[in-house]
Design a protein around this motif. Structure first.
Motif, PDB file in Angstrom:
ATOM      1  N   ALA A 258       0.847  -1.191   0.000  1.00  0.00           N
ATOM      2  CA  ALA A 258       0.000   0.000   0.000  1.00  0.00           C
ATOM      3  C   ALA A 258       0.884   1.245   0.000  1.00  0.00           C
ATOM      4  CB  ALA A 258      -0.905  -0.005   1.227  1.00  0.00           C
ATOM      5  N   VAL A 259       0.351   2.328  -0.512  1.00  0.00           N
ATOM      6  CA  VAL A 259       1.046   3.612  -0.464  1.00  0.00           C
ATOM      7  C   VAL A 259       0.142   4.624   0.231  1.00  0.00           C
ATOM      8  CG1 VAL A 259       2.436   3.223  -2.530  1.00  0.00           C
ATOM      9  CG2 VAL A 259       0.246   4.372  -2.738  1.00  0.00           C
ATOM     10  N   THR A 260       0.774   5.572   0.897  1.00  0.00           N
ATOM     11  CA  THR A 260       0.058   6.664   1.538  1.00  0.00           C
ATOM     12  C   THR A 260       0.369   7.942   0.782  1.00  0.00           C
ATOM     13  OG1 THR A 260       0.164   5.601   3.695  1.00  0.00           O
ATOM     14  CG2 THR A 260      -0.235   7.967   3.685  1.00  0.00           C
ATOM     15  N   ILE A 261      -0.682   8.704   0.481  1.00  0.00           N
ATOM     16  CA  ILE A 261      -0.519   9.965  -0.229  1.00  0.00           C
ATOM     17  C   ILE A 261      -1.042  11.085   0.666  1.00  0.00           C
ATOM     18  CG2 ILE A 261      -1.166  11.332  -2.260  1.00  0.00           C
ATOM     19  CD1 ILE A 261      -1.316   8.735  -3.835  1.00  0.00           C
ATOM     20  N   VAL A 262      -0.162  12.034   0.962  1.00  0.00           N
ATOM     21  CA  VAL A 262      -0.508  13.197   1.780  1.00  0.00           C
ATOM     22  C   VAL A 262      -0.574  14.398   0.855  1.00  0.00           C
ATOM     23  CG1 VAL A 262       0.158  14.640   3.732  1.00  0.00           C
ATOM     24  CG2 VAL A 262       0.687  12.186   3.761  1.00  0.00           C
ATOM     25  N   HIS A 263      -1.759  14.984   0.776  1.00  0.00           N
ATOM     26  CA  HIS A 263      -1.991  16.146  -0.089  1.00  0.00           C
ATOM     27  C   HIS A 263      -2.693  17.187   0.763  1.00  0.00           C
ATOM     28  CE1 HIS A 263      -3.665  18.493  -3.473  1.00  0.00           C
ATOM     29  NE2 HIS A 263      -2.587  18.071  -4.104  1.00  0.00           N
ATOM     30  N   GLY A 264      -1.945  18.188   1.216  1.00  0.00           N
ATOM     31  CA  GLY A 264      -2.512  19.179   2.138  1.00  0.00           C
ATOM     32  C   GLY A 264      -2.869  18.501   3.449  1.00  0.00           C
ATOM     33  N   ASP A 265      -4.117  18.633   3.877  1.00  0.00           N
ATOM     34  CA  ASP A 265      -4.589  17.994   5.109  1.00  0.00           C
ATOM     35  C   ASP A 265      -5.143  16.596   4.859  1.00  0.00           C
ATOM     36  OD1 ASP A 265      -3.937  20.235   6.597  1.00  0.00           O
ATOM     37  OD2 ASP A 265      -5.928  21.131   6.393  1.00  0.00           O
ATOM     38  N   SER A 266      -5.206  16.195   3.617  1.00  0.00           N
ATOM     39  CA  SER A 266      -5.767  14.897   3.248  1.00  0.00           C
ATOM     40  C   SER A 266      -4.680  13.815   3.284  1.00  0.00           C
ATOM     41  CB  SER A 266      -6.373  14.977   1.844  1.00  0.00           C
ATOM     42  OG  SER A 266      -6.759  13.706   1.395  1.00  0.00           O
ATOM     43  N   VAL A 267      -4.969  12.724   3.996  1.00  0.00           N
ATOM     44  CA  VAL A 267      -4.073  11.568   4.048  1.00  0.00           C
ATOM     45  C   VAL A 267      -4.882  10.354   3.630  1.00  0.00           C
ATOM     46  CG1 VAL A 267      -2.590  10.134   5.498  1.00  0.00           C
ATOM     47  CG2 VAL A 267      -2.760  12.593   5.939  1.00  0.00           C
ATOM     48  N   LYS A 268      -4.482   9.725   2.527  1.00  0.00           N
ATOM     49  CA  LYS A 268      -5.218   8.559   2.031  1.00  0.00           C
ATOM     50  C   LYS A 268      -4.243   7.426   1.746  1.00  0.00           C
ATOM     51  CE  LYS A 268      -9.051  11.142   0.100  1.00  0.00           C
ATOM     52  NZ  LYS A 268      -9.862  11.451  -1.057  1.00  0.00           N
ATOM     53  N   GLN A 269      -4.721   6.217   1.999  1.00  0.00           N
ATOM     54  CA  GLN A 269      -3.918   5.031   1.720  1.00  0.00           C
ATOM     55  C   GLN A 269      -4.569   4.255   0.582  1.00  0.00           C
ATOM     56  OE1 GLN A 269      -2.300   3.161   5.130  1.00  0.00           O
ATOM     57  NE2 GLN A 269      -2.106   1.186   4.155  1.00  0.00           N
ATOM     58  N   TYR A 270      -3.725   3.750  -0.335  1.00  0.00           N
ATOM     59  CA  TYR A 270      -4.203   3.018  -1.497  1.00  0.00           C
ATOM     60  C   TYR A 270      -3.583   1.623  -1.493  1.00  0.00           C
ATOM     61  CZ  TYR A 270      -5.842   7.574  -2.880  1.00  0.00           C
ATOM     62  OH  TYR A 270      -6.490   8.783  -2.902  1.00  0.00           O
ATOM     63  N   SER A 271      -4.426   0.627  -1.541  1.00  0.00           N
ATOM     64  CA  SER A 271      -3.996  -0.767  -1.444  1.00  0.00           C
ATOM     65  C   SER A 271      -3.241  -1.221  -2.689  1.00  0.00           C
ATOM     66  CB  SER A 271      -5.207  -1.676  -1.238  1.00  0.00           C
ATOM     67  OG  SER A 271      -6.000  -1.695  -2.419  1.00  0.00           O
ATOM     68  N   GLU A 272      -2.568  -2.340  -2.560  1.00  0.00           N
ATOM     69  CA  GLU A 272      -1.876  -2.960  -3.686  1.00  0.00           C
ATOM     70  C   GLU A 272      -2.876  -3.278  -4.790  1.00  0.00           C
ATOM     71  OE1 GLU A 272      -0.923  -6.514  -6.020  1.00  0.00           O
ATOM     72  OE2 GLU A 272      -2.225  -6.549  -4.273  1.00  0.00           O
ATOM     73  N   GLN A 273      -4.051  -3.745  -4.425  1.00  0.00           N
ATOM     74  CA  GLN A 273      -5.080  -4.086  -5.414  1.00  0.00           C
ATOM     75  C   GLN A 273      -5.531  -2.848  -6.192  1.00  0.00           C
ATOM     76  OE1 GLN A 273      -5.249  -5.037  -2.159  1.00  0.00           O
ATOM     77  NE2 GLN A 273      -4.823  -7.203  -2.373  1.00  0.00           N
ATOM     78  N   PHE A 274      -5.723  -1.734  -5.490  1.00  0.00           N
ATOM     79  CA  PHE A 274      -6.153  -0.506  -6.156  1.00  0.00           C
ATOM     80  C   PHE A 274      -5.097  -0.040  -7.157  1.00  0.00           C
ATOM     81  CE2 PHE A 274      -6.997   4.049  -6.588  1.00  0.00           C
ATOM     82  CZ  PHE A 274      -8.371   4.052  -6.787  1.00  0.00           C
ATOM     83  N   GLN A 275      -3.835  -0.268  -6.830  1.00  0.00           N
ATOM     84  CA  GLN A 275      -2.739   0.150  -7.712  1.00  0.00           C
ATOM     85  C   GLN A 275      -2.567  -0.740  -8.936  1.00  0.00           C
ATOM     86  OE1 GLN A 275       1.011   0.925  -5.540  1.00  0.00           O
ATOM     87  NE2 GLN A 275      -0.210   0.551  -3.710  1.00  0.00           N
ATOM     88  N   THR A 276      -2.987  -2.008  -8.832  1.00  0.00           N
ATOM     89  CA  THR A 276      -2.630  -2.965  -9.878  1.00  0.00           C
ATOM     90  C   THR A 276      -3.791  -3.561 -10.661  1.00  0.00           C
ATOM     91  OG1 THR A 276      -2.616  -4.772  -8.264  1.00  0.00           O
ATOM     92  CG2 THR A 276      -0.519  -3.637  -8.675  1.00  0.00           C
ATOM     93  N   GLN A 277      -4.990  -3.595 -10.112  1.00  0.00           N
ATOM     94  CA  GLN A 277      -6.088  -4.252 -10.816  1.00  0.00           C
ATOM     95  C   GLN A 277      -6.605  -3.374 -11.959  1.00  0.00           C
ATOM     96  OE1 GLN A 277      -9.078  -5.578  -8.068  1.00  0.00           O
ATOM     97  NE2 GLN A 277      -7.730  -7.110  -7.168  1.00  0.00           N
ATOM     98  N   ALA A 278      -6.870  -4.012 -13.074  1.00  0.00           N
ATOM     99  CA  ALA A 278      -7.316  -3.299 -14.274  1.00  0.00           C
ATOM    100  C   ALA A 278      -8.597  -2.509 -14.044  1.00  0.00           C
ATOM    101  CB  ALA A 278      -7.506  -4.286 -15.423  1.00  0.00           C
ATOM    102  N   SER A 279      -9.473  -3.017 -13.189  1.00  0.00           N
ATOM    103  CA  SER A 279     -10.740  -2.323 -12.943  1.00  0.00           C
ATOM    104  C   SER A 279     -10.555  -0.974 -12.245  1.00  0.00           C
ATOM    105  CB  SER A 279     -11.682  -3.204 -12.118  1.00  0.00           C
ATOM    106  OG  SER A 279     -11.094  -3.534 -10.874  1.00  0.00           O
ATOM    107  N   TYR A 280      -9.381  -0.766 -11.626  1.00  0.00           N
ATOM    108  CA  TYR A 280      -9.093   0.506 -10.951  1.00  0.00           C
ATOM    109  C   TYR A 280      -8.101   1.372 -11.737  1.00  0.00           C
ATOM    110  CZ  TYR A 280     -11.181  -1.758  -6.882  1.00  0.00           C
ATOM    111  OH  TYR A 280     -12.034  -2.396  -6.026  1.00  0.00           O
ATOM    112  N   ALA A 281      -7.790   1.004 -12.962  1.00  0.00           N
ATOM    113  CA  ALA A 281      -6.768   1.720 -13.733  1.00  0.00           C
ATOM    114  C   ALA A 281      -7.092   3.205 -13.895  1.00  0.00           C
ATOM    115  CB  ALA A 281      -6.569   1.065 -15.095  1.00  0.00           C
ATOM    116  N   ALA A 282      -8.302   3.538 -14.274  1.00  0.00           N
ATOM    117  CA  ALA A 282      -8.664   4.950 -14.475  1.00  0.00           C
ATOM    118  C   ALA A 282      -8.654   5.738 -13.163  1.00  0.00           C
ATOM    119  CB  ALA A 282     -10.016   5.057 -15.176  1.00  0.00           C
ATOM    120  N   PRO A 283      -9.269   5.220 -12.064  1.00  0.00           N
ATOM    121  CA  PRO A 283      -9.196   5.985 -10.818  1.00  0.00           C
ATOM    122  C   PRO A 283      -7.773   6.106 -10.271  1.00  0.00           C
ATOM    123  CG  PRO A 283     -10.791   4.177 -10.606  1.00  0.00           C
ATOM    124  CD  PRO A 283     -10.181   4.092 -11.958  1.00  0.00           C
ATOM    125  N   TRP A 284      -6.943   5.054 -10.438  1.00  0.00           N
ATOM    126  CA  TRP A 284      -5.562   5.117  -9.954  1.00  0.00           C
ATOM    127  C   TRP A 284      -4.782   6.158 -10.751  1.00  0.00           C
ATOM    128  CZ3 TRP A 284      -2.633   4.995  -6.132  1.00  0.00           C
ATOM    129  CH2 TRP A 284      -1.259   4.749  -6.191  1.00  0.00           C
TER     130      TRP A 284
END
Length: 106
Positions: A7-33
């Motif tokens: 997983a990766v964590t992205i800090v943008h201003g006050d927003s902190v979000k974590q993105y799973s390995e699946q979100f990064q790699t699965q084809a169904s999430y390609a556009a949102p990633w």
């Protein structure tokens, strides 16, 4: 060979979000990633959540020839990642080649 993506964590201003390995790699999430990386490009702090040591910062890279985005480790930070992490690389300062001049050993 290192091939585990964590997983990766992205800090943008006050927003902190974590993105799973699946979100990064699965084809169904390609556009949102891609949208996440596009928003983070040069605007956010991205870090790998592998069990390594150190900051484990990642950079969002943009490939203009095909308008794609991907993550890469910062130079000389590969040793901060876990041994099985896709971003891991050995510390070049501990290779035993430190006493040689650049270009002497190939």
């Amino acid at each position: 060979m290192s091939d585990q993506r964590y997983a990766v964590t992205i800090v943008h201003g006050d927003s902190v979000k974590q993105y799973s390995e699946q979100f990064q790699t699965q084809a169904s999430y390609a556009a949102p990633w891609k949208a996440v990386l596009q928003k983070a490009h040069k605007q956010a702090t991205v870090s790998c959540q592998c069990p390594g040591t150190g900051c484990r910062l990642l950079a969002v890279r943009h490939m203009s020839d095909n308008d794609s985005f991907h993550l890469s480790r910062y130079p000389r930070t590969g040793a901060e990642h876990a041994l099985d992490c896709v971003y891991y690389s050995p510390d070049p300062d501990k290779s035993g080649l430190g006493s040689y001049s650049k270009g002497v050993v190939e």
